[in-house]
Enzyme design. Structure first.
Site, PDB file in Angstrom:
ATOM      1  N   HIS A 253       0.827  -1.208   0.000  1.00  0.00           N
ATOM      2  CA  HIS A 253       0.000   0.000   0.000  1.00  0.00           C
ATOM      3  C   HIS A 253       0.867   1.267   0.000  1.00  0.00           C
ATOM      4  O   HIS A 253       0.652   2.189  -0.793  1.00  0.00           O
ATOM      5  CB  HIS A 253      -0.904  -0.040   1.232  1.00  0.00           C
ATOM      6  CG  HIS A 253      -1.795   1.145   1.391  1.00  0.00           C
ATOM      7  ND1 HIS A 253      -3.122   1.127   1.020  1.00  0.00           N
ATOM      8  CD2 HIS A 253      -1.554   2.387   1.859  1.00  0.00           C
ATOM      9  CE1 HIS A 253      -3.654   2.312   1.256  1.00  0.00           C
ATOM     10  NE2 HIS A 253      -2.725   3.088   1.774  1.00  0.00           N
ATOM     11  N   LYS A 260       2.785   6.229  -7.155  1.00  0.00           N
ATOM     12  CA  LYS A 260       1.740   6.957  -7.897  1.00  0.00           C
ATOM     13  C   LYS A 260       2.005   8.457  -7.871  1.00  0.00           C
ATOM     14  O   LYS A 260       1.868   9.140  -8.879  1.00  0.00           O
ATOM     15  CB  LYS A 260       0.362   6.677  -7.269  1.00  0.00           C
ATOM     16  CG  LYS A 260      -0.303   5.424  -7.789  1.00  0.00           C
ATOM     17  CD  LYS A 260      -1.788   5.395  -7.472  1.00  0.00           C
ATOM     18  CE  LYS A 260      -2.088   5.680  -6.020  1.00  0.00           C
ATOM     19  NZ  LYS A 260      -3.505   5.634  -5.684  1.00  0.00           N
TER      20      LYS A 260
END
Ligand code: W6P
Length: 420
Positions: A253, A260
């Site tokens: 995660h 990103k």
């Protein structure tokens, strides 16, 4: 009120209703301007409902005959915990083998014990109940974000952003802890029972593998979002295979989230028409005695120093999402590559949950370095109650009886883990 039999094994699951109750109280004690927002009330009701469901779960029927059977079995088997409250043994486990749980062992070859239906069905319904709680609380983050938007629209008091920030940091940290507790308990009961895993904790988490996975996913999402043929390259530098105890899903995660952001910065700096000229993102993994650090460096133009604190705030990000995306709604909130979102502050909480941290250092006009510090949880263990476990490597390789030790945590870490 009947006292439910919550102490099934030492995952600390009996804490769950207490934690839920604390959250209800805290949500209830928020300043009215925030606490009265419909979405905040909705979240509070979820916590209250979950608390109630657990408290009202009917306890199993334990007949005196059954108790005697267990007492006899305990006498005959030296290593069977005398006071085992863990009466129901999952049927899916191989016969005759010890399975590691936290602080207890599971046995499923009680030759002389029949797990009578009431007990099995209690354990079963208990696990179902906590899994149901977990599912109910899936939309908490987005719903709280909605609540913050409502609060900003109706703001009447001078409650400053720092208070909201502090509240949400605490609230989401607690959520991570609660979900860890449920996830751990449910994984220990239901499986899948995988090698090197204790519940959701992997005792030999391979950072390189996880980073590779996160890189592939983040680049794919980036290509999809910007309609690129090739997302910026991510070059990984990793000295061999580093294995350590961690929760792989947490690590994935965090790395995915950071990547990103870096990909977004690079693509938006150079534009989607310069695919061949994107400077690569560097991912460096380092490990020492205490720390394992992952550094992710991009040349996406960076942020001014004044912009760094803003990256960690919940209020700013919702405002941004709202302004930048007029059709902003719940389903879009989690859209890949969307804004700064809540991804960064929540990733930092994941890092801090196990005593690590996440830091950003930026050079405006050039790029950003993100440092993800992870704690090497010690193998040199001391027995402590808690939700973590280390299994000694040699013993595991020999597939012998597995001795379960808990990692050496300093008092601060332990309190953090136990109190959320
Ligand atoms: C940026 C902004 C940011 C946040 C988090 C991680 C990396 C980056 N790069 O430009």
């Amino acid at each position: 009120m009947r006292t439910p039999l919550l102490t099934q094994n030492q995952t600390g699951i009996e804490e769950l209703p207490i934690r839920l109750a604390h959250r209800v109280k805290e949500l209830d004690e928020l300043p009215r301007s925030l606490g009265d927002m419909p979405s905040i009330i909705k979240v509070k009701n979820w916590y209250a409902q979950s608390f109630q469901e657990l408290i009202e779960l009917p306890p199993p029927e334990i007949t005196s005959e059954l108790k005697a059977t267990f007492r006899d079995a305990a006498k005959n088997s030296q290593s069977l915990p005398q006071s085992t409250p863990n009466l129901a043994i999952p049927q899916s486990k191989p016969t005759g083998k010890y399975y590691p749980t936290i602080g207890h062992r599971y046995y499923n070859n009680f030759e002389n014990i029949k797990c009578t239906p009431p007990i099995l069905s209690y354990t079963d319904s208990f696990v179902k109940a906590i899994e149901n709680v977990k599912r109910r609380h899936d939309p908490v983050v987005t719903t709280m974000a909605q609540g913050i938007i409502e609060y900003k629209q109706h703001r009447k008091t001078s409650m400053i952003d720092a208070d909201v920030q502090q509240f949400l940091d605490r609230f989401y940290m607690s959520r991570i802890g609660i979900r860890m507790l449920i996830g751990q308990h449910s994984a220990l009961y239901r499986g899948p029972f995988m090698r090197n895993y204790v519940g959701v904790i992997c005792t030999r988490t391979n950072i390189k593998d996880i980073a590779q996975d996160a890189i592939a996913n983040a680049r794919f999402i980036c290509e999809d979002h910007y309609g690129l043929f090739r997302a910026p390259e991510v070059k990984m530098f990793c000295p061999g295979d580093i294995e350590f105890m961690y929760v792989p899903s947490h690590l994935n995660h965090m790395v995915f989230e950071l990547l990103k952001n870096s990909l977004r910065a690079v693509v938006e700096r150079f534009g989607p028409d310069y695919e061949d000229e994107y400077p690569p993102i560097k991912l460096v993994i380092a490990h020492g005695k205490e720390d394992i650090t992952i550094k992710i460096s991009d040349e996406g133009g960076g942020l001014p120093r004044s912009g760094i604190p803003v990256v960690w705030t919940y209020m700013y990000t919702t405002a941004q999402a709202q302004e930048l995306e007029p059709e902003f709604n719940k389903s879009e909130f989690k859209a890949p590559m969307a804004g700064f979102g809540y991804g960064l502050p929540i990733s930092r909480l994941y890092a801090r949950y196990f005593g690590g941290d996440l830091k950003l250092i930026s050079m405006e006009g050039y790029g950003t370095d993100a440092y993800l510090h992870l704690n090497r949880l010690s193998n040199n263990a001391e027995k402590l109650p808690g939700i973590l476990a280390v299994i000694s490597k040699q013993q595991q390789e020999e597939e012998k009886e597995v001795e379960i030790d808990l990692p050496r945590l300093d008092r601060g870490q332990l309190m953090r883990i136990l109190s959320y």
